[in-house]
Each structure stands twice: as C-alpha cells, then as structure tokens.
Design a protein around this motif. Sequence first.
Motif, short mmCIF file in Angstrom:
data_model
loop_
_atom_site.label_atom_id
_atom_site.label_comp_id
_atom_site.label_asym_id
_atom_site.label_seq_id
_atom_site.Cartn_x
_atom_site.Cartn_y
_atom_site.Cartn_z
N ALA A 18 11.56 -6.38 -6.09
CA ALA A 18 12.07 -5.16 -5.47
C ALA A 18 10.89 -4.23 -5.27
O ALA A 18 9.93 -4.24 -6.05
CB ALA A 18 13.13 -4.51 -6.34
N ALA A 19 10.96 -3.42 -4.20
CA ALA A 19 9.86 -2.50 -3.92
C ALA A 19 10.42 -1.25 -3.26
O ALA A 19 11.52 -1.26 -2.69
CB ALA A 19 8.82 -3.15 -3.00
N GLY A 20 9.64 -0.18 -3.33
CA GLY A 20 10.06 1.07 -2.70
C GLY A 20 8.87 1.97 -2.48
O GLY A 20 7.81 1.80 -3.10
N VAL A 21 9.06 2.94 -1.59
CA VAL A 21 7.99 3.89 -1.25
C VAL A 21 8.57 5.30 -1.28
O VAL A 21 9.67 5.55 -0.77
CB VAL A 21 7.41 3.60 0.16
CG1 VAL A 21 6.40 4.66 0.56
CG2 VAL A 21 6.75 2.23 0.17
N VAL A 22 7.83 6.22 -1.90
CA VAL A 22 8.26 7.61 -1.96
C VAL A 22 7.12 8.53 -1.52
O VAL A 22 5.96 8.29 -1.85
CB VAL A 22 8.75 7.99 -3.39
CG1 VAL A 22 7.63 7.88 -4.42
CG2 VAL A 22 9.38 9.37 -3.42
N PHE A 233 3.61 -3.34 -10.17
CA PHE A 233 2.59 -2.31 -9.94
C PHE A 233 3.20 -1.02 -9.43
O PHE A 233 4.31 -1.00 -8.89
CB PHE A 233 1.47 -2.80 -8.99
CG PHE A 233 1.86 -2.97 -7.53
CD1 PHE A 233 2.11 -1.87 -6.70
CD2 PHE A 233 1.94 -4.24 -6.95
CE1 PHE A 233 2.43 -2.03 -5.35
CE2 PHE A 233 2.26 -4.41 -5.61
CZ PHE A 233 2.51 -3.30 -4.81
N VAL A 234 2.45 0.05 -9.64
CA VAL A 234 2.72 1.34 -8.99
C VAL A 234 1.38 1.92 -8.59
O VAL A 234 0.45 1.95 -9.39
CB VAL A 234 3.51 2.31 -9.90
CG1 VAL A 234 2.83 2.52 -11.24
CG2 VAL A 234 3.72 3.65 -9.20
N TRP A 235 1.25 2.28 -7.31
CA TRP A 235 0.05 3.01 -6.89
C TRP A 235 0.44 4.29 -6.19
O TRP A 235 1.52 4.39 -5.60
CB TRP A 235 -0.91 2.17 -6.04
CG TRP A 235 -0.41 1.52 -4.79
CD1 TRP A 235 -0.22 0.18 -4.57
CD2 TRP A 235 -0.06 2.14 -3.53
NE1 TRP A 235 0.22 -0.06 -3.29
CE2 TRP A 235 0.33 1.13 -2.63
CE3 TRP A 235 -0.04 3.47 -3.08
CZ2 TRP A 235 0.74 1.38 -1.31
CZ3 TRP A 235 0.37 3.74 -1.78
CH2 TRP A 235 0.75 2.71 -0.91
N ILE A 236 -0.44 5.26 -6.27
CA ILE A 236 -0.27 6.55 -5.61
C ILE A 236 -1.53 6.79 -4.80
O ILE A 236 -2.63 6.77 -5.35
CB ILE A 236 -0.06 7.67 -6.65
CG1 ILE A 236 1.26 7.43 -7.39
CG2 ILE A 236 -0.06 9.05 -5.98
CD1 ILE A 236 1.28 7.96 -8.79
N ALA A 240 -2.87 9.23 1.66
CA ALA A 240 -1.73 8.83 2.49
C ALA A 240 -0.48 9.66 2.17
O ALA A 240 0.46 9.68 2.96
CB ALA A 240 -1.43 7.35 2.30
N GLY A 241 -0.49 10.32 1.01
CA GLY A 241 0.65 11.13 0.61
C GLY A 241 1.88 10.32 0.24
O GLY A 241 3.01 10.78 0.38
N VAL A 242 1.65 9.10 -0.25
CA VAL A 242 2.76 8.23 -0.64
C VAL A 242 2.43 7.46 -1.91
O VAL A 242 1.27 7.32 -2.30
CB VAL A 242 3.13 7.19 0.46
CG1 VAL A 242 3.67 7.86 1.70
CG2 VAL A 242 1.97 6.28 0.77
N SER A 243 3.51 6.96 -2.52
CA SER A 243 3.38 6.05 -3.65
C SER A 243 4.25 4.83 -3.40
O SER A 243 5.31 4.94 -2.78
CB SER A 243 3.84 6.74 -4.94
OG SER A 243 3.89 5.80 -6.00
N CYS A 244 3.80 3.68 -3.88
CA CYS A 244 4.57 2.44 -3.76
C CYS A 244 4.78 1.83 -5.14
O CYS A 244 3.86 1.81 -5.97
CB CYS A 244 3.84 1.45 -2.86
SG CYS A 244 4.71 -0.13 -2.68
N VAL A 245 5.99 1.36 -5.36
CA VAL A 245 6.35 0.65 -6.60
C VAL A 245 6.80 -0.75 -6.21
O VAL A 245 7.58 -0.91 -5.26
CB VAL A 245 7.51 1.37 -7.32
CG1 VAL A 245 8.00 0.54 -8.51
CG2 VAL A 245 7.11 2.76 -7.76
#
Length: 273
Positions: A18-22, A233-236, A240-245
């Motif tokens: 599963a993945a998401g972007v905020v 993983f989680v990166w910020i 780019a003003g975003v984070s991905c999990v």
Amino acid sequence: MSLQSLALIENWPVPTAAAGVVRSDGTVLGTHGPAGHRFPLASVTKPLAAYAVLVAYEEGAVELDEPAGPPGSTVRHLLAHTSGLAFDEHRVMAPAGERRLYSNAGFEQLGDHVAKATEIPFAEYVRQAVLEPLGMAATSLEGSPAKDGVSTVEDLLRFAAEVQAPVLLDPRTVAEAMSVQYPGTKGVLPGYGHQNPNDWGLGFEIRDSKSPHWTGSSSSPRTFGHFGQSGTFVWIDPEAGVSCVALTDRAFGPWAIEAWPSFTDALLTELHG
C-alpha cells in the motif's frame, strides 16, 4: 487528483503493498492498495520514536545535549546514530561523535532514557505524545523503539503531514531534526554500503548526495525519511512539498533496491507535470 504512478506498486514482487502521498498542507493526493492494512514497520518505527523524544525535549523532560547511552554520548548522539554503539548489541564500537554507526541498540537506550526521565514506559509515551494527538489509532509500538512499530499508510500519512507542517512541535525543532548532525561523519547506510559523508538528522536519514540511495534520482538533496527491513519507507521532500509512504510485507532486498527509486522518480515526475 489521483496519482497514476502510485499504481506502480502493483508491479512490486510482494504479497501486499500500500502507498500514499500527502502534501505539506495535509492534503492526501492519493493512496493505492489497502491503506488501512496494518504492516510491521521495522526501522520506520525510528522516526516515530524520534518525534516522541523531541516532544519530551520540548516539554523539558530531556535535553538534546545531556548524557545518554554510553560514556561521552548524549541524546543527540543517540538520535543521530553517532553514540558509538553497535548495530544490534549494547556494545561500544567507537567514541561518541566519531562515526555514523547505525544502531538499533542506540534507539533502545534512547527509549529507556526518556522512560526514566518521564516516568512513563516509552511505548506509552509515544502513544500519548504522538499517536493519540495525530489520530493514529491503528499504530502501536510494543517492544523495541528501534523496530517494533506496526502501522498503516493512512496513519503514517497523518504523521508525514505533521512533520511537514508541525503542530505537536515547534517548526524550529523539526528543522533541526531534518538538518545534518555532526557533518562530515562517515558510515554505512544499511543495504547501500559505505557513504562519505553518511548524513543524518535527529532520527531521520538525509539524502544529500548519497549514491546509491533508496529514494529517486530526482529526489532533492533535502529529502529525508527512513526505510525499514520489512520493505517499508517514508520520505519527505521539502522541495517538492510532498511526502510518500509505502508499506509492504516482503523483507527489504534487491527487489526494493530496484523498484523504489524508479517508483519515486515516476511519482515526482507526475507531481511536477
């Protein structure tokens, strides 16, 4: 807006992903896969633990530069993996501040130190200081603050939104956490070999010019975050003003080294486009 690049996780050779972007304003731009599924985090536990330590610092329970861990080491050394402790043993391998020795033992000593200072078991402190205020009801930490967290993409997106626009901490504290501690320190980045320098903040790994790396070739040098041996993983990326999990249930290995950077590059390309 839905991000088509998130669907690339379907090509990963893993049973479940599963993945998401905020965005930095807390807007979830998209998720893919079972975003409410609870995955073991492995070392993605560390940023959550570090955030709780920083809450303890702001509450005055601990100071960043007070002694903690082995002789000569401080809370800051433990957070930045420069205490000199071995990877998984409570054994000193180097003087504090000399080498970047990635250490689970260091985070365990950090948890013990905060528990003693606050008179609250560290797992409970993490729950009260971070998980509960952020509404991370599906996240738990039973065991080692280095690696025993369990969470969901939905919950970690809440955490990633907080790190980008802090409410629980003063933004200056978070800016310190994503700044290089003990610049010029060499060390091994697990899974990616020796890096000179091996830059790290307070509980967060900093990309800078590391090569090879688990983020993308288009990730900004300011990108910071963490990956885990459970394929998480989680990166910020502040530029780019975003984070991905991204969370999976297959152990980190060659598949992740191959899949993760191209996934991140595709995502950043779509966002910039």
